[in-house]
Design a protein around this motif. Structure first.
Motif, PDB file in Angstrom:
ATOM      1  N   GLN A  93      -5.069  23.499   3.381  1.00 42.31           N
ATOM      2  CA  GLN A  93      -6.490  23.547   3.045  1.00 42.31           C
ATOM      3  C   GLN A  93      -6.775  23.231   1.581  1.00 42.31           C
ATOM      4  OE1 GLN A  93      -9.096  24.045   5.443  1.00 42.31           O
ATOM      5  NE2 GLN A  93      -7.264  23.520   6.623  1.00 42.31           N
ATOM      6  N   ASP A  94      -5.737  22.998   0.785  1.00 43.48           N
ATOM      7  CA  ASP A  94      -5.933  22.619  -0.610  1.00 43.48           C
ATOM      8  C   ASP A  94      -6.164  21.119  -0.765  1.00 43.48           C
ATOM      9  OD1 ASP A  94      -5.681  25.210  -1.568  1.00 43.48           O
ATOM     10  OD2 ASP A  94      -3.493  25.056  -1.760  1.00 43.48           O
ATOM     11  N   LYS A  95      -5.993  20.370   0.325  1.00 42.75           N
ATOM     12  CA  LYS A  95      -6.226  18.930   0.325  1.00 42.75           C
ATOM     13  C   LYS A  95      -7.168  18.574   1.468  1.00 42.75           C
ATOM     14  CE  LYS A  95      -1.535  17.896  -1.353  1.00 42.75           C
ATOM     15  NZ  LYS A  95      -0.260  17.188  -1.031  1.00 42.75           N
ATOM     16  N   THR A  96      -7.932  17.505   1.289  1.00 41.57           N
ATOM     17  CA  THR A  96      -8.813  17.047   2.355  1.00 41.57           C
ATOM     18  C   THR A  96      -8.006  16.323   3.428  1.00 41.57           C
ATOM     19  OG1 THR A  96      -9.246  14.889   1.335  1.00 41.57           O
ATOM     20  CG2 THR A  96     -10.696  16.735   0.701  1.00 41.57           C
ATOM     21  N   ASP A  97      -8.594  16.196   4.621  1.00 38.99           N
ATOM     22  CA  ASP A  97      -7.942  15.446   5.687  1.00 38.99           C
ATOM     23  C   ASP A  97      -7.712  14.000   5.271  1.00 38.99           C
ATOM     24  OD1 ASP A  97      -7.683  17.548   7.443  1.00 38.99           O
ATOM     25  OD2 ASP A  97      -9.523  17.114   8.541  1.00 38.99           O
ATOM     26  N   PHE A  98      -8.643  13.428   4.501  1.00 40.34           N
ATOM     27  CA  PHE A  98      -8.496  12.057   4.035  1.00 40.34           C
ATOM     28  C   PHE A  98      -7.263  11.925   3.146  1.00 40.34           C
ATOM     29  CE2 PHE A  98     -10.749   8.560   1.299  1.00 40.34           C
ATOM     30  CZ  PHE A  98      -9.811   7.629   1.719  1.00 40.34           C
ATOM     31  N   ARG A  99      -7.153  12.795   2.162  1.00 39.67           N
ATOM     32  CA  ARG A  99      -6.002  12.704   1.246  1.00 39.67           C
ATOM     33  C   ARG A  99      -4.701  12.883   2.012  1.00 39.67           C
ATOM     34  NH1 ARG A  99      -4.216  14.395  -4.678  1.00 39.67           N
ATOM     35  NH2 ARG A  99      -1.989  14.255  -4.275  1.00 39.67           N
ATOM     36  N   LYS A 100      -4.654  13.864   2.897  1.00 43.59           N
ATOM     37  CA  LYS A 100      -3.423  14.104   3.652  1.00 43.59           C
ATOM     38  C   LYS A 100      -3.072  12.904   4.529  1.00 43.59           C
ATOM     39  CE  LYS A 100      -5.174  18.059   5.053  1.00 43.59           C
ATOM     40  NZ  LYS A 100      -5.375  19.341   5.767  1.00 43.59           N
ATOM     41  N   CYS A 101      -4.080  12.294   5.112  1.00 42.81           N
ATOM     42  CA  CYS A 101      -3.851  11.107   5.936  1.00 42.81           C
ATOM     43  C   CYS A 101      -3.340   9.953   5.077  1.00 42.81           C
ATOM     44  CB  CYS A 101      -5.134  10.712   6.652  1.00 42.81           C
ATOM     45  SG  CYS A 101      -4.937   9.339   7.820  1.00 42.81           S
ATOM     46  N   LEU A 102      -3.921   9.790   3.887  1.00 43.68           N
ATOM     47  CA  LEU A 102      -3.471   8.729   2.984  1.00 43.68           C
ATOM     48  C   LEU A 102      -2.007   8.928   2.594  1.00 43.68           C
ATOM     49  CD1 LEU A 102      -4.322   6.210   1.367  1.00 43.68           C
ATOM     50  CD2 LEU A 102      -4.970   7.747  -0.509  1.00 43.68           C
ATOM     51  N   GLU A 103      -1.604  10.163   2.372  1.00 45.86           N
ATOM     52  CA  GLU A 103      -0.207  10.447   2.045  1.00 45.86           C
ATOM     53  C   GLU A 103       0.711  10.059   3.208  1.00 45.86           C
ATOM     54  OE1 GLU A 103      -0.434  14.593   1.132  1.00 45.86           O
ATOM     55  OE2 GLU A 103      -0.933  14.263  -0.985  1.00 45.86           O
ATOM     56  N   ILE A 104       0.279  10.340   4.425  1.00 45.90           N
ATOM     57  CA  ILE A 104       1.072   9.989   5.604  1.00 45.90           C
ATOM     58  C   ILE A 104       1.166   8.473   5.753  1.00 45.90           C
ATOM     59  CG2 ILE A 104       1.113  10.072   8.135  1.00 45.90           C
ATOM     60  CD1 ILE A 104      -0.207  12.900   7.822  1.00 45.90           C
ATOM     61  N   VAL A 105       0.035   7.792   5.582  1.00 51.21           N
ATOM     62  CA  VAL A 105       0.025   6.332   5.677  1.00 51.21           C
ATOM     63  C   VAL A 105       0.923   5.718   4.606  1.00 51.21           C
ATOM     64  CG1 VAL A 105      -1.436   4.288   5.358  1.00 51.21           C
ATOM     65  CG2 VAL A 105      -2.216   6.160   6.815  1.00 51.21           C
ATOM     66  N   ALA A 106       0.860   6.260   3.392  1.00 51.51           N
ATOM     67  CA  ALA A 106       1.713   5.753   2.305  1.00 51.51           C
ATOM     68  C   ALA A 106       3.187   5.844   2.690  1.00 51.51           C
ATOM     69  CB  ALA A 106       1.447   6.536   1.019  1.00 51.51           C
ATOM     70  N   ASP A 107       3.573   6.933   3.324  1.00 53.97           N
ATOM     71  CA  ASP A 107       4.959   7.088   3.759  1.00 53.97           C
ATOM     72  C   ASP A 107       5.301   6.113   4.880  1.00 53.97           C
ATOM     73  OD1 ASP A 107       7.506   8.709   3.689  1.00 53.97           O
ATOM     74  OD2 ASP A 107       6.920   9.033   5.776  1.00 53.97           O
ATOM     75  N   GLN A 108       4.342   5.893   5.785  1.00 56.75           N
ATOM     76  CA  GLN A 108       4.575   4.997   6.919  1.00 56.75           C
ATOM     77  C   GLN A 108       4.798   3.554   6.477  1.00 56.75           C
ATOM     78  OE1 GLN A 108       4.373   5.567  10.541  1.00 56.75           O
ATOM     79  NE2 GLN A 108       4.765   7.670   9.912  1.00 56.75           N
ATOM     80  N   VAL A 109       4.118   3.124   5.420  1.00 53.62           N
ATOM     81  CA  VAL A 109       4.162   1.707   5.027  1.00 53.62           C
ATOM     82  C   VAL A 109       5.002   1.469   3.775  1.00 53.62           C
ATOM     83  CG1 VAL A 109       1.900   1.316   6.068  1.00 53.62           C
ATOM     84  CG2 VAL A 109       2.041   1.790   3.615  1.00 53.62           C
ATOM     85  N   LYS A 110       5.748   2.461   3.327  1.00 51.36           N
ATOM     86  CA  LYS A 110       6.452   2.352   2.040  1.00 51.36           C
ATOM     87  C   LYS A 110       7.474   1.227   2.018  1.00 51.36           C
ATOM     88  CE  LYS A 110       9.787   6.002   3.215  1.00 51.36           C
ATOM     89  NZ  LYS A 110      10.239   7.380   2.867  1.00 51.36           N
ATOM     90  N   ASN A 111       7.998   0.831   3.181  1.00 53.11           N
ATOM     91  CA  ASN A 111       8.982  -0.251   3.236  1.00 53.11           C
ATOM     92  C   ASN A 111       8.408  -1.531   3.829  1.00 53.11           C
ATOM     93  OD1 ASN A 111      11.105   1.398   2.195  1.00 53.11           O
ATOM     94  ND2 ASN A 111      11.361   2.310   4.222  1.00 53.11           N
ATOM     95  N   GLU A 112       7.081  -1.602   3.904  1.00 49.52           N
ATOM     96  CA  GLU A 112       6.421  -2.761   4.490  1.00 49.52           C
ATOM     97  C   GLU A 112       5.641  -3.526   3.431  1.00 49.52           C
ATOM     98  OE1 GLU A 112       3.997  -1.656   7.793  1.00 49.52           O
ATOM     99  OE2 GLU A 112       5.511  -0.315   8.647  1.00 49.52           O
ATOM    100  N   LYS A 113       5.344  -4.796   3.731  1.00 49.76           N
ATOM    101  CA  LYS A 113       4.468  -5.580   2.884  1.00 49.76           C
ATOM    102  C   LYS A 113       3.024  -5.283   3.290  1.00 49.76           C
ATOM    103  CE  LYS A 113       3.146 -10.246   1.506  1.00 49.76           C
ATOM    104  NZ  LYS A 113       1.704  -9.966   1.714  1.00 49.76           N
ATOM    105  N   VAL A 114       2.277  -4.707   2.381  1.00 51.44           N
ATOM    106  CA  VAL A 114       0.881  -4.358   2.625  1.00 51.44           C
ATOM    107  C   VAL A 114       0.046  -4.909   1.481  1.00 51.44           C
ATOM    108  CG1 VAL A 114      -0.742  -2.423   2.727  1.00 51.44           C
ATOM    109  CG2 VAL A 114       1.413  -2.299   3.982  1.00 51.44           C
ATOM    110  N   ASP A 115      -1.138  -5.433   1.806  1.00 54.46           N
ATOM    111  CA  ASP A 115      -2.007  -5.992   0.769  1.00 54.46           C
ATOM    112  C   ASP A 115      -2.973  -4.955   0.206  1.00 54.46           C
ATOM    113  OD1 ASP A 115      -1.448  -9.063   0.764  1.00 54.46           O
ATOM    114  OD2 ASP A 115      -1.526  -8.496   2.875  1.00 54.46           O
TER     115      ASP A 115
END
Length: 239
Positions: A93-115
């Motif tokens: 609850q110290d982070k918003t759902d948006f921020r937490k989702c962004l952290e998850i997405v960042a981990d998901q695409v860390k080894n991919e080419k993203v624009d």
């Protein structure tokens, strides 16, 4: 450059935030079809579920369903999981759902080419939610190395970090108004070209000068911005 390449020639993950999408469905359709990963936060899944029920399709089943799950209906969560979504509970609850989702997405695409990353449903509704989404835009550089664009209610906004920026306005998808807002604090020595009311080594801050309700010079195809501290750029999308 922000951005000049057509959507079908770039790779980007899409995050959907909790706003109704029915009045913006043409934008949702394009973003969903072209995105490389779809992550949907909490109650936004309810809206997607209702769209799918109305169409009798399953075309809006996301790759990821994230959030503290205080808004998503249980039937919707079960449906998404049954259709193949990965369910990720983020109770912090110290982070918003948006921020937490962004952290998850960042981990998901860390080894991919993203624009870049697109967050759709960022504006409209409660003001505290809108301001929170903008705050996440300022947090984003410490979370993910790609540009983050906020889209919603016919606006697109993104953060210009210190430096020189060229913004393409020749796609035909732009509306008529734009603006620059020093939300992170005082911004000194800001200079622009391509605007009807340009800035020339000006100082911007809330309680002083801001650039709202601006527009573009006639026949301009790009806007340039030179800034020495982070500043929010916002522009209309053609309806």
């Amino acid at each position: 450059m922000y951005p000049k390449t057509p959507l079908d020639a770039v790779r980007f993950p899409l995050i959907l935030l909790n706003q109704p999408f029915s009045h913006q469905q043409k934008h949702l359709d394009v973003l969903w079809e072209q995105s490389s990963l779809q992550a949907v936060t909490d109650g936004a899944n309810n809206s997607l579920y209702e769209l799918m029920k109305a169409e009798n399709t399953t075309r809006f089943v996301p790759d990821l369903v994230t959030g503290d799950f205080d808004s998503i209906r249980e039937e919707v969560k079960s449906f998404m999981e049954e259709k193949g979504s990965k369910i990720i509970h983020t109770p912090d609850q110290d982070k918003t759902d948006f921020r937490k989702c962004l952290e998850i997405v960042a981990d998901q695409v860390k080894n991919e080419k993203v624009d870049f990353v697109v967050a759709f449903g960022a504006f409209g509704g409660r003001l505290d939610h809108v301001l929170s989404n903008i705050n996440t835009l300022f947090e984003a550089p410490s979370i993910i190395k790609y540009p983050l664009y906020l889209i919603g209610d016919y606006n697109i906004s993104f953060l210009l970090m210190p430096g020189h920026h060229t913004i393409d306005i020749s796609s035909g998808l732009e509306g008529s108004t734009c603006g620059l807002f020093p939300l992170g604090g005082k911004c000194e020595g800001i200079t622009t070209t391509g605007l009807k009311w340009n800035l020339n080594q000006d100082q911007m801050e809330f309680g002083g000068l801001i650039s709202s309700c601006n527009t573009y010079e006639k026949d301009a195809t790009e806007v340039t911005v030179e800034n020495n501290s982070p500043i929010l750029w916002t522009m209309d999308i053609a309806k």
